[in-house]
Design a protein around this motif. Structure first.
Motif, PDB file in Angstrom:
ATOM      1  N   ALA A 175       0.833  -1.205   0.000  1.00  7.97           N
ATOM      2  CA  ALA A 175       0.000   0.000   0.000  1.00  7.97           C
ATOM      3  C   ALA A 175       0.866   1.252   0.000  1.00  7.97           C
ATOM      4  CB  ALA A 175      -0.927  -0.015   1.214  1.00  7.97           C
ATOM      5  N   PRO A 202      -7.183   0.341  -9.166  1.00 10.29           N
ATOM      6  CA  PRO A 202      -7.629  -0.958  -9.644  1.00 10.29           C
ATOM      7  C   PRO A 202      -6.648  -1.539 -10.642  1.00 10.29           C
ATOM      8  CG  PRO A 202      -9.264   0.772 -10.063  1.00 10.29           C
ATOM      9  CD  PRO A 202      -8.082   1.422  -9.518  1.00 10.29           C
ATOM     10  N   ARG A 206       2.266   1.610  -3.460  1.00  7.75           N
ATOM     11  CA  ARG A 206       1.231   2.064  -4.382  1.00  7.75           C
ATOM     12  C   ARG A 206       0.972   3.561  -4.216  1.00  7.75           C
ATOM     13  NH1 ARG A 206      -0.428   1.384  -9.053  1.00  7.75           N
ATOM     14  NH2 ARG A 206      -0.926  -0.822  -8.813  1.00  7.75           N
ATOM     15  N   HIS A 243      -9.652  -7.821   0.886  1.00  5.71           N
ATOM     16  CA  HIS A 243      -9.609  -7.023   2.089  1.00  5.71           C
ATOM     17  C   HIS A 243      -8.229  -6.425   2.362  1.00  5.71           C
ATOM     18  CE1 HIS A 243      -8.315 -11.084   3.244  1.00  5.71           C
ATOM     19  NE2 HIS A 243      -7.539 -10.461   4.149  1.00  5.71           N
ATOM     20  N   HIS A 244      -7.291  -6.601   1.382  1.00  7.13           N
ATOM     21  CA  HIS A 244      -5.940  -6.135   1.662  1.00  7.13           C
ATOM     22  C   HIS A 244      -5.709  -4.701   1.210  1.00  7.13           C
ATOM     23  CE1 HIS A 244      -4.710  -9.924   3.172  1.00  7.13           C
ATOM     24  NE2 HIS A 244      -4.992 -10.551   2.061  1.00  7.13           N
ATOM     25  N   GLY A 245      -6.546  -4.150   0.424  1.00 13.22           N
ATOM     26  CA  GLY A 245      -6.377  -2.766  -0.004  1.00 13.22           C
ATOM     27  C   GLY A 245      -5.104  -2.585  -0.800  1.00 13.22           C
ATOM     28  N   GLY A 246      -4.900  -1.371  -1.331  1.00 13.08           N
ATOM     29  CA  GLY A 246      -3.650  -1.123  -2.014  1.00 13.08           C
ATOM     30  C   GLY A 246      -3.703  -0.032  -3.019  1.00 13.08           C
ATOM     31  N   GLY A 273     -11.975  -8.593  -5.901  1.00 12.09           N
ATOM     32  CA  GLY A 273     -12.003  -7.755  -4.702  1.00 12.09           C
ATOM     33  C   GLY A 273     -11.260  -8.416  -3.569  1.00 12.09           C
ATOM     34  N   ARG A 314      -9.440  -7.179 -10.564  1.00 14.27           N
ATOM     35  CA  ARG A 314      -9.684  -6.994  -9.149  1.00 14.27           C
ATOM     36  C   ARG A 314      -9.824  -5.516  -8.821  1.00 14.27           C
ATOM     37  NH1 ARG A 314      -5.130 -10.287  -9.109  1.00 14.27           N
ATOM     38  NH2 ARG A 314      -3.905  -8.512  -8.373  1.00 14.27           N
ATOM     39  N   GLU A 315     -10.391  -5.252  -7.662  1.00 16.17           N
ATOM     40  CA  GLU A 315     -10.529  -3.873  -7.205  1.00 16.17           C
ATOM     41  C   GLU A 315      -9.302  -3.415  -6.438  1.00 16.17           C
ATOM     42  OE1 GLU A 315     -14.049  -3.675  -4.931  1.00 16.17           O
ATOM     43  OE2 GLU A 315     -15.394  -4.101  -6.620  1.00 16.17           O
ATOM     44  N   THR A 316      -8.440  -4.321  -6.037  1.00 16.03           N
ATOM     45  CA  THR A 316      -7.243  -3.991  -5.274  1.00 16.03           C
ATOM     46  C   THR A 316      -6.039  -4.668  -5.903  1.00 16.03           C
ATOM     47  OG1 THR A 316      -7.548  -5.877  -3.805  1.00 16.03           O
ATOM     48  CG2 THR A 316      -8.556  -3.792  -3.146  1.00 16.03           C
ATOM     49  N   ASP A 317      -4.840  -4.299  -5.424  1.00 11.13           N
ATOM     50  CA  ASP A 317      -3.623  -4.895  -5.960  1.00 11.13           C
ATOM     51  C   ASP A 317      -3.500  -6.367  -5.604  1.00 11.13           C
ATOM     52  OD1 ASP A 317      -2.299  -2.810  -7.374  1.00 11.13           O
ATOM     53  OD2 ASP A 317      -1.906  -1.806  -5.481  1.00 11.13           O
TER      54      ASP A 317
END
Length: 494
Positions: free
Chosen positions: A95, A296, A98, A290-293, A288, A300-303
């Protein structure tokens, strides 16, 4: 007091008055016909190919310093200021990377076993994909601080990439690759030819104790061209095995000979097995997570995909020392890839595919199970790059490069020293060994030698092309000299 002594004899000279010993030259040895041919080939190759070898040795010598130069130039990015007690979760490090690099697609997270090393997080961007380069962000694993970012090529820093390209291509792209391939193609020919010539000259002094003692050392009492030849031959013999190794390993990733070598490995299934990271439909991770980052990427919605953390992925891959490169799945149907990179002896390059949801290992490719040729190729390349034995490997490569540079300089000096200096026969350079040696070759030698030469020319195209050029040049020189010796016919007489 009487002293018993033999009376002086007239037929025996006093030791004090004896003539000093005269060095008897080595008896003339009848050389086989192939000796003259080999000398001429060694001469032509040394004169015309040596400049390419000189550049390759010089740039290779510079590349041996790459690890130390990296530490000096990129120490802030590569290392932390202080080793902490606990590390920040890898997802948080991603994160932070990023945030510092909002563009591109997360491709690899690299963790090193050096406690002072930073975590390297690579992002692929379209404008660098053609050159196989990425943007790498360096994160302090203990604080999550971004230490900097560099454009890297296969984990190599910009300086190391430049030095590598300078050695392989003079940084001229595919055109420049021909210089290094030409040097590697001829290096083994010149080295083996010189070794055979040295063995033949050594046999000429068989039975002389002093000559045998000087077989591997230059004769420091010699003068002129003999002294230069002694240094040229002795140092060449000391480094000949290393030169053969550099030639063989350099050809494995060359442009034309390397393609032939790759095809041969394909034919015998000698390549390293590829890791299969494809997942079945039931194993695919949902979009999608839960790790965020950040931005897009892919589907996926996150890295990072949902499921296991990167620490859990590393734990599932098993114990690995050295560098561990975690390749992020590009989509929901792909597993994590954990590749070990441990070039120091004993080497290990295990690869593991890990399901991002269940954390189970879906495939493992152990380095111990690689084909022998794949192992040999990998070890050879890493030794050529100075990574197999650490500093010892670097020192050996540097010694080989310096030795080759000296041998080349002594070779040109011999050419200069052998030039005619008489007033009626002055010449700027020495002449080549006599022509026509091939005419006296036995038939069996031609029957065996010609097919072997044609095969080698096919396997190493640049060697074949330049060898043909040498032959054409030699024929033209011979025809020109024959024309000068032959008087022109008198066309006025009938």
């Amino acid at each position: 007091m009487t002293i018993n002594a033999d009376p002086p004899r007239d037929d025996v000279k006093s030791t004090a008055l004896a003539d000093p010993p005269v060095e008897v030259p080595a008896p003339a040895v009848k050389r086989p016909a192939r000796w003259a041919l080999l000398r001429r080939l060694h001469f032509y190759a040394g004169v015309f190919v040596a400049p390419f070898l000189f550049i390759a040795a010089l740039t290779g010598l510079a590349y041996t310093l790459a690890p130390q130069l990296n530490d000096v130039v990129y120490g802030h990015e590569l290392y932390v200021d202080r080793v902490g007690d606990t590390t920040v979760p890898l997802a948080d490090q991603v994160a932070a990377a990023r945030k510092a690099h909002p563009d591109g697609t997360l491709s690899t997270v690299s963790v090193l076993d050096d406690p002072e090393a930073t975590t390297q997080i690579a992002f692929s961007v379209p404008e660098l994909s053609a050159d196989e380069k990425v943007h790498t962000v360096y994160v302090d694993p203990y604080t999550g601080e971004v230490r900097g970012q560099l454009t890297t090529w296969y984990n190599a820093t910009p300086l190391q990439t430049w030095l590598d390209g300078f050695h392989r291509t003079l940084n001229l792209g595919d055109t420049g690759r021909m210089y290094s391939e030409l040097a590697a193609s001829w290096l083994w020919v010149i080295s083996l030819g010189g070794l055979v010539l040295w063995i033949g000259r050594k046999r000429a002094y068989r039975g002389e104790r002093a000559a045998r003692r000087r077989a591997l050392m230059p004769d420091l009492t010699a003068k002129g061209v003999r002294r230069t030849r002694g240094w040229h031959a002795s140092i060449g013999v000391w480094i000949v095995v290393g030169l053969l190794f550099l030639s063989a390993t350099g050809l494995t990733w060359s442009q034309y000979a390397g393609a032939r070598f790759g095809a041969a490995l394909d034919a015998v299934q000698g390549h390293a097995p590829a890791l299969n990271t494809a997942l079945g439909e039931s194993d695919a991770a949902p979009a999608g997570g839960h790790h965020g980052g950040g931005a897009p990427t892919g589907e996926r919605e996150t890295d990072l995909p949902a499921g296991r953390t990167l620490e859990e992925v590393l734990a599932a891959a098993g114990p690995m020392d050295g560098r561990r490169d975690i390749t992020i799945p590009a989509d929901a149907g792909t597993a994590y890839s954990v590749a070990q990179d441990k070039p120091n002896w004993p080497v290990s390059f295990d690869q593991v595919a890990v399901d991002p949801v269940s954390g189970e290992v879906t495939e493992r490719v152990a380095y111990a199970e690689w084909p022998f040729l794949a192992k040999l190729t990998k070890i050879g390349i890493r030794a050529h790059m100075g990574e197999l034995f650490g500093v010892v490997n670097q020192v050996l490569l540097a010694a080989l490069a310096l030795g080759l540079l000296c041998v080349i300089v002594w070779g040109y000096r011999m050419w200069w020293q052998r030039r005619p200096t008489r007033a009626d026969r002055k010449a700027p350079l020495g002449s080549a060994p006599p022509r026509g040696g091939w005419r006296t070759l036995p038939r069996w030698f031609l029957v065996v030698g010609i097919p072997v030469t044609l095969f080698v020319a096919w396997a190493m195209p640049l060697l074949g092309v330049t060898l043909g050029a040498f032959l054409v040049f030699d024929l033209l020189v011979g025809a020109f000299r024959w024309a000068l010796r032959t008087p022109a016919p008198n066309l006025t007489e009938r």
